[in-house]
Design a protein around this motif. Structure first.
Motif, PDB file in Angstrom:
ATOM      1  N   LEU A 198       0.849  -1.187   0.000  1.00 43.72           N
ATOM      2  CA  LEU A 198       0.000   0.000   0.000  1.00 43.72           C
ATOM      3  C   LEU A 198       0.880   1.230   0.000  1.00 43.72           C
ATOM      4  CD1 LEU A 198      -2.520  -1.018   2.782  1.00 43.72           C
ATOM      5  CD2 LEU A 198      -3.134  -0.537   0.393  1.00 43.72           C
ATOM      6  N   SER A 199       0.720   2.065  -1.015  1.00 41.67           N
ATOM      7  CA  SER A 199       1.538   3.270  -1.069  1.00 41.67           C
ATOM      8  C   SER A 199       0.821   4.349  -1.856  1.00 41.67           C
ATOM      9  CB  SER A 199       2.882   2.943  -1.731  1.00 41.67           C
ATOM     10  OG  SER A 199       3.512   4.152  -2.106  1.00 41.67           O
ATOM     11  N   ALA A 200       0.882   5.564  -1.337  1.00 41.96           N
ATOM     12  CA  ALA A 200       0.265   6.688  -2.041  1.00 41.96           C
ATOM     13  C   ALA A 200       1.012   6.973  -3.341  1.00 41.96           C
ATOM     14  CB  ALA A 200       0.250   7.927  -1.147  1.00 41.96           C
ATOM     15  N   ASN A 201       2.253   6.491  -3.446  1.00 40.97           N
ATOM     16  CA  ASN A 201       3.023   6.719  -4.671  1.00 40.97           C
ATOM     17  C   ASN A 201       2.657   5.745  -5.782  1.00 40.97           C
ATOM     18  OD1 ASN A 201       4.414   8.717  -3.282  1.00 40.97           O
ATOM     19  ND2 ASN A 201       5.844   7.198  -2.429  1.00 40.97           N
ATOM     20  N   ASN A 202       1.936   4.707  -5.409  1.00 45.01           N
ATOM     21  CA  ASN A 202       1.514   3.718  -6.405  1.00 45.01           C
ATOM     22  C   ASN A 202       0.174   3.163  -5.949  1.00 45.01           C
ATOM     23  OD1 ASN A 202       1.371   1.761  -8.405  1.00 45.01           O
ATOM     24  ND2 ASN A 202       2.674   0.314  -7.282  1.00 45.01           N
ATOM     25  N   PRO A 203      -0.895   3.984  -6.131  1.00 44.84           N
ATOM     26  CA  PRO A 203      -2.177   3.599  -5.536  1.00 44.84           C
ATOM     27  C   PRO A 203      -2.767   2.351  -6.170  1.00 44.84           C
ATOM     28  CG  PRO A 203      -2.394   5.596  -6.884  1.00 44.84           C
ATOM     29  CD  PRO A 203      -0.942   5.266  -6.850  1.00 44.84           C
ATOM     30  N   ARG A 204      -2.867   1.292  -5.369  1.00 41.69           N
ATOM     31  CA  ARG A 204      -3.446   0.048  -5.866  1.00 41.69           C
ATOM     32  C   ARG A 204      -4.463  -0.458  -4.858  1.00 41.69           C
ATOM     33  NH1 ARG A 204      -2.246  -3.863  -8.493  1.00 41.69           N
ATOM     34  NH2 ARG A 204      -0.970  -5.064  -7.059  1.00 41.69           N
ATOM     35  N   SER A 205      -5.357  -1.309  -5.320  1.00 41.70           N
ATOM     36  CA  SER A 205      -6.393  -1.868  -4.444  1.00 41.70           C
ATOM     37  C   SER A 205      -6.023  -3.281  -4.039  1.00 41.70           C
ATOM     38  CB  SER A 205      -7.740  -1.874  -5.167  1.00 41.70           C
ATOM     39  OG  SER A 205      -8.132  -0.567  -5.494  1.00 41.70           O
ATOM     40  N   PHE A 206      -6.170  -3.569  -2.755  1.00 44.55           N
ATOM     41  CA  PHE A 206      -5.877  -4.907  -2.213  1.00 44.55           C
ATOM     42  C   PHE A 206      -7.147  -5.496  -1.608  1.00 44.55           C
ATOM     43  CE2 PHE A 206      -1.155  -4.988  -2.026  1.00 44.55           C
ATOM     44  CZ  PHE A 206      -0.902  -3.683  -2.404  1.00 44.55           C
ATOM     45  N   GLY A 207      -7.304  -6.797  -1.759  1.00 45.58           N
ATOM     46  CA  GLY A 207      -8.439  -7.462  -1.110  1.00 45.58           C
ATOM     47  C   GLY A 207      -9.730  -7.291  -1.890  1.00 45.58           C
ATOM     48  N   LEU A 208      -9.623  -7.360  -3.215  1.00 45.84           N
ATOM     49  CA  LEU A 208     -10.810  -7.220  -4.062  1.00 45.84           C
ATOM     50  C   LEU A 208     -11.682  -8.467  -3.966  1.00 45.84           C
ATOM     51  CD1 LEU A 208      -9.387  -5.754  -7.390  1.00 45.84           C
ATOM     52  CD2 LEU A 208      -9.648  -4.677  -5.172  1.00 45.84           C
ATOM     53  N   MET A 209     -12.940  -8.245  -4.295  1.00 40.79           N
ATOM     54  CA  MET A 209     -13.850  -9.371  -4.359  1.00 40.79           C
ATOM     55  C   MET A 209     -13.478 -10.240  -5.570  1.00 40.79           C
ATOM     56  SD  MET A 209     -17.807  -9.216  -4.157  1.00 40.79           S
ATOM     57  CE  MET A 209     -18.917 -10.313  -4.969  1.00 40.79           C
ATOM     58  N   GLY A 210     -13.490 -11.523  -5.399  1.00 41.35           N
ATOM     59  CA  GLY A 210     -13.230 -12.453  -6.503  1.00 41.35           C
ATOM     60  C   GLY A 210     -14.430 -13.363  -6.654  1.00 41.35           C
ATOM     61  N   GLY A 211     -15.186 -13.155  -7.668  1.00 46.80           N
ATOM     62  CA  GLY A 211     -16.423 -13.926  -7.866  1.00 46.80           C
ATOM     63  C   GLY A 211     -16.150 -15.318  -8.398  1.00 46.80           C
ATOM     64  N   PRO A 212     -17.215 -16.032  -8.736  1.00 39.91           N
ATOM     65  CA  PRO A 212     -17.072 -17.398  -9.259  1.00 39.91           C
ATOM     66  C   PRO A 212     -16.189 -17.455 -10.510  1.00 39.91           C
ATOM     67  CG  PRO A 212     -19.372 -16.882  -8.829  1.00 39.91           C
ATOM     68  CD  PRO A 212     -18.617 -15.620  -8.630  1.00 39.91           C
ATOM     69  N   ASP A 213     -16.025 -16.306 -11.178  1.00 41.05           N
ATOM     70  CA  ASP A 213     -15.196 -16.280 -12.386  1.00 41.05           C
ATOM     71  C   ASP A 213     -13.702 -16.226 -12.081  1.00 41.05           C
ATOM     72  OD1 ASP A 213     -15.744 -13.811 -11.216  1.00 41.05           O
ATOM     73  OD2 ASP A 213     -15.378 -12.693 -13.059  1.00 41.05           O
ATOM     74  N   ARG A 214     -13.319 -15.966 -10.820  1.00 43.02           N
ATOM     75  CA  ARG A 214     -11.888 -15.815 -10.507  1.00 43.02           C
ATOM     76  C   ARG A 214     -11.430 -16.559  -9.265  1.00 43.02           C
ATOM     77  NH1 ARG A 214      -9.486 -11.496 -13.256  1.00 43.02           N
ATOM     78  NH2 ARG A 214      -7.663 -11.476 -11.917  1.00 43.02           N
ATOM     79  N   TYR A 215     -12.351 -16.850  -8.366  1.00 43.25           N
ATOM     80  CA  TYR A 215     -11.953 -17.421  -7.077  1.00 43.25           C
ATOM     81  C   TYR A 215     -11.180 -18.735  -7.259  1.00 43.25           C
ATOM     82  CZ  TYR A 215     -12.264 -18.757  -2.169  1.00 43.25           C
ATOM     83  OH  TYR A 215     -11.958 -19.113  -0.885  1.00 43.25           O
TER      84      TYR A 215
ATOM     85  N   PRO B  63      -4.641   4.324  -2.727  1.00 45.26           N
ATOM     86  CA  PRO B  63      -4.308   2.992  -2.203  1.00 45.26           C
ATOM     87  C   PRO B  63      -5.403   2.540  -1.246  1.00 45.26           C
ATOM     88  CG  PRO B  63      -2.828   4.666  -1.305  1.00 45.26           C
ATOM     89  CD  PRO B  63      -3.638   5.328  -2.365  1.00 45.26           C
ATOM     90  N   TRP B  64      -5.880   1.345  -1.450  1.00 42.81           N
ATOM     91  CA  TRP B  64      -7.110   0.889  -0.790  1.00 42.81           C
ATOM     92  C   TRP B  64      -6.953  -0.570  -0.416  1.00 42.81           C
ATOM     93  CZ3 TRP B  64     -10.690  -2.906  -1.967  1.00 42.81           C
ATOM     94  CH2 TRP B  64     -12.008  -2.750  -1.493  1.00 42.81           C
ATOM     95  N   ILE B  65      -7.404  -0.927   0.777  1.00 43.06           N
ATOM     96  CA  ILE B  65      -7.362  -2.341   1.180  1.00 43.06           C
ATOM     97  C   ILE B  65      -8.661  -2.737   1.860  1.00 43.06           C
ATOM     98  CG2 ILE B  65      -6.144  -1.815   3.359  1.00 43.06           C
ATOM     99  CD1 ILE B  65      -4.814  -4.618   3.107  1.00 43.06           C
ATOM    100  N   HIS B  66      -9.137  -3.903   1.489  1.00 43.12           N
ATOM    101  CA  HIS B  66     -10.271  -4.512   2.188  1.00 43.12           C
ATOM    102  C   HIS B  66      -9.796  -5.829   2.762  1.00 43.12           C
ATOM    103  CE1 HIS B  66     -13.386  -7.761   1.733  1.00 43.12           C
ATOM    104  NE2 HIS B  66     -13.875  -7.041   2.710  1.00 43.12           N
ATOM    105  N   SER B  67     -10.040  -6.048   4.050  1.00 43.22           N
ATOM    106  CA  SER B  67      -9.669  -7.333   4.647  1.00 43.22           C
ATOM    107  C   SER B  67     -10.931  -8.082   5.053  1.00 43.22           C
ATOM    108  CB  SER B  67      -8.737  -7.103   5.839  1.00 43.22           C
ATOM    109  OG  SER B  67      -8.491  -8.294   6.527  1.00 43.22           O
ATOM    110  N   LEU B  68     -11.593  -7.649   6.133  1.00 40.25           N
ATOM    111  CA  LEU B  68     -12.774  -8.378   6.617  1.00 40.25           C
ATOM    112  C   LEU B  68     -13.892  -7.391   6.961  1.00 40.25           C
ATOM    113  CD1 LEU B  68     -10.909 -10.848   9.016  1.00 40.25           C
ATOM    114  CD2 LEU B  68     -11.852 -11.423   6.773  1.00 40.25           C
ATOM    115  N   PHE B  69     -14.997  -7.942   7.472  1.00 41.02           N
ATOM    116  CA  PHE B  69     -16.166  -7.141   7.839  1.00 41.02           C
ATOM    117  C   PHE B  69     -15.900  -6.334   9.121  1.00 41.02           C
ATOM    118  CE2 PHE B  69     -20.936  -7.728   9.200  1.00 41.02           C
ATOM    119  CZ  PHE B  69     -21.212  -6.408   8.877  1.00 41.02           C
TER     120      PHE B  69
END
Ligand SMILES: Cc1ncc(C[n+]2csc(CCOP(=O)(O)OP(=O)(O)O)c2C)c(N)n1
Ligand code: SF4
Ligand SMILES: [Mg+2]
Lengths: 392, 300
Positions: A198-215, B63-69
């Motif tokens: 996690l870094s403001a210099n490289n904004p990325r999303s972590f912990g995305l939802m992964g549906g039946p198409d990716r899980y 920068p964004w993170i989701h872990s749990l509820f």
């Protein structure tokens, strides 16, 4: 430098040598001395680290998860109820590929509430996606921690590692421990270089939802990673030996198995008890040996299959139980050796739950029983009078 | 409504899957517009997390993170600690946010722990007054007599039995230097409060009322008017507590609660008979006591 040290304090000192950036843990017997000792080490200025007090193990695990996601080397320790409270976070941490190191002081799970040792706590999280190491003695346990960070942070691995040490039997035992110097550990374990954080210099999303198409694919990737971890674990031990002169490693360890017809299989400190009993039985001419499972995850199926390719009888000695199910170690072991031509009988015994003493006589007794015929989840060391009383 | 600048489009991108008229999506955009890009956001499970990320897509430009509820507060603590430990303290400020369920119910222990530690984290509760992501079940912030799928109105029940849990008061009791409420109908007020919160160090709490057309049962075009009426009736007073003292409270022309309740199907059971009318009187009393409590001058 050798120093007589209590198991937990030795672990705390070893962890401090690994220079974690963030530590968060919550007290629970028999783990508490680790968090206390680390708090003191930080308070004394011997380790520059954020030591975070939290209101639960659930938050301790979540705090180190967040720290690791932000690029820090992070550590926590727990036991029993605390580990179960962390469970949801542990699955999440593994799924997010965060290389946190966790020590579990193995303890029974309530009810009845019991602070003494068995393996039930960690066994319940074995499917979470953690690498799981089991220490036989406290030197082994300390050496595992240096290696644990190295394995967890390996770019090919990126998974949490749990080091297991039997409550009281190891945690509270005083032994001479050989501590490496800080300079050597710094060489063995350089600063953590996360692949992604996690870094403001490289904004990325972590912990995305992964549906039946990716899980399915995500879990497949994890399963594939687990297949390739063994060489990393072995290399961590080899590198350690080059640097420090002693070998503390291997997926399994064979003891007096050259010509063994009967092999006792177990983990953790129980191995020492089994080795002692094997020495006695060997003196009486019994061809018997011990197989130690040092790494439970990734499960060393190939190594176990090979090691058990000559014997006639395998006896799993287990300190946890799957209530209503088969012996836990035995079930996995049977599937590993299913195609072995020697087709050994496999017995399993439940022993030492909730801190009940494992006596040498108990080990002789279970070997005798297994020699008479296959035993399935048989309890050893029961007080039959008490059992009858409880029945009433 | 706000104007979309290049900046806010970048921090919170369109193309997400929120329902039409979702107050939550609007609030999240307004918040980031006020904070700018130097933030790391920890998001609890809930509508906002689900409708903004569906792997491999994300609406987030920060920068964004989701872990749990229920661990958003502790994860935020860890992120904040890591930034300090790694000498990256100037890189970003940490924000944790979650819905009313994540905040007032399941994650509350962690939030209390974080407040007590006095961590430098802005906590935002997006209050749509129920567990919307799982199909409109009640939470600790569901309003008195509101119908949800687990506090249903029926032959012998008139909906949710409890009043909203007073999280802002609990936040103040923790000694927070900044506690405020806001809602989407007053975007300037909301942005000002976010900016103010970002000026303060230590734990801060912002509770934003976000109408949910699906869960509240109002027209998708009524999101802003519902948000406004919630304030005007006194049911959702807008205030700020600075260092434990009431610093501001928005003055409004008081309207009867019926004007707010009537357009929402979650309150329709109150408009059937005398028993319902009795409940509306009680709701009016809640509104009146809010006016008194926050010394809001009800402009007649
Ligand atoms: C431990 C746990 N319990 C239950 C759930 C199911 N769950 C996911 S989101 C949610 C409700 C979210 O409600 P809220 O926090 O108010 O957010 P909203 O969706 O309303 O924005 C629930 C019950 C879960 N994910 N984890
Ligand atoms: S259910 Fe409500 S909160 Fe969730 S996306 Fe739809 S309108 Fe928004
Ligand atoms: Mg909600």
């Amino acid at each position: 430098m050798k120093k007589v040290t209590e198991g937990l304090k030795a672990v705390a000192e070893s962890v401090a040598l690994c220079r974690p950036d963030v530590i968060s843990a919550y007290p629970i017997t028999p783990q508490t001395h680790i968090v206390e000792e680390l708090a003191q080490i930080v308070a004394d200025g011997k380790l520059k680290c954020e030591f975070i007090n939290v209101e639960s193990e659930f938050s301790a695990a979540s705090t180190v998860l967040g720290a690791s996601a932000a690029g820090a080397r992070a550590y926590t320790a727990t036991s029993s109820q605390g580990l179960l409270l962390m469970m949801e976070v542990l699955y999440n941490m593994a799924g997010m590929r965060l290389p946190v190191v966790i020590t579990d002081a193995n303890r029974a799970v309530s009810a009845p509430i019991n602070i003494w040792s068995d393996w039930q706590d960690a066994i319940t999280v074995r499917d979470a996606g953690l690498i799981m190491m089991y220490a036989e003695d406290n030197q082994d346990c300390c050496d595992m921690h240096y290696q644990a960070f190295k394995i967890a942070e390996d770019p090919e691995v990126q998974l949490p590692v749990m080091v297991n040490m039997d409550g009281f039997i190891l945690t509270h035992a005083f032994d001479p421990i050989d501590f490496p110097s800080q300079a050597d550990i710094d060489k063995y374990l350089p600063k953590f270089k996360p692949l992604d954080f996690l870094s403001a210099n490289n904004p990325r999303s972590f912990g995305l939802m992964g549906g039946p198409d990716r899980y399915l694919e995500t879990r497949y990737a994890m399963a594939e990673t687990f297949k390739s971890i063994t060489p990393v674990i072995l290399k961590a031990a080899d590198d350690f030996k080059k640097m420090f002169g002693r070998y503390s490693g291997g997926m399994i360890e064979e003891y007096r198995m050259e010509d063994a017809e009967t092999v006792l299989v177990s983990m953790g400190s129980t191995i020492s008890d089994l080795k002692e009993a094997v020495d006695t039985m060997r003196e009486k001419g019994k061809k018997i040996g011990v197989l130690k499972i040092r790494i439970l995850r990734p499960y060393p199926a190939a190594e176990i299959k090979q090691a058990l390719s000559r014997c006639k009888r395998v006896i799993c000695v287990e300190k946890a139980i799957s209530l209503g199910g088969p012996g836990i170690l035995a079930a996995e072991l049977k599937s590993a050796i299913y195609s072995n031509a020697n087709k050994p009988e496999v017995s399993n015994f439940i022993i030492g739950l909730g801190g009940r003493d494992v006596k040498q006589d108990h080990i002789f007794e279970l070997v005798e029983k297994a020699e008479k015929g296959v035993c399935e989840t048989e309890f050893i060391g029961l007080d039959m009078k008490l059992v009858e009383e409880m029945d009433k | 409504m706000t104007t979309q600048t290049a900046e806010n489009v970048k921090l919170f991108n369109s193309g997400h899957t929120a329902c039409a008229g979702c107050g939550l999506a609007l609030a999240a955009r307004l918040v980031l517009q006020a904070t700018g890009p130097k933030v790391i956001v920890v998001n609890a499970t809930g509508c906002l997390e689900v409708f903004t990320t569906r792997s491999p897509q994300t609406a987030w430009g920060i920068p964004w993170i989701h872990s749990l509820f229920e661990n958003q507060a502790a994860v935020a603590t860890g992120v904040e600690a890591a930034l300090r430990a790694l000498g990256r303290g100037d890189e970003a400020r940490v924000i944790a946010w979650g819905g009313d369920g994540a905040s007032a119910d399941i994650g509350f222990g962690g939030i209390s722990g974080m407040w007590e530690r006095y961590d430098d984290v802005l906590y935002i509760c997006y209050d749509n007054e129920a567990y919307m992501n799982t199909g409109i079940q009640r939470s600790g912030l569901t309003p008195f007599k509101g119908h949800t799928s687990t506090s249903p109105a029926g032959k012998v029940s008139l909906g949710n039995m409890k009043q909203k849990k007073n999280i802002p008061a609990i936040a103040v009791a923790h000694g927070l230097p900044y506690v405020a409420t806001a809602t989407v109908a007053y975007p300037k007020d909301l942005e000002r409060k976010v900016k103010k919160a970002m000026e303060v160090r230590g734990p801060r709490y912002l509770q934003i009322l976000v109408p949910c057309p699906l869960g509240w049962g109002h027209a998708t075009s009524d999101t802003i008017s519902m948000s406004k009426l919630a304030v005007e009736t006194g049911l959702n007073p807008l205030f700020e507590y600075i260092d434990g003292k009431l610093a501001t409270a928005m003055t409004v022309k008081q309207k009867p609660v019926e004007e707010y309740l009537k357009p929402q199907s979650r309150f329709k059971h109150l408009f059937r008979d005398a028993a319902g009318a009795e409940q509306i009187k009680l709701i009016q009393e809640i509104a009146n006591s809010n006016f008194a409590k926050f010394k809001v001058e009800a402009v007649k």
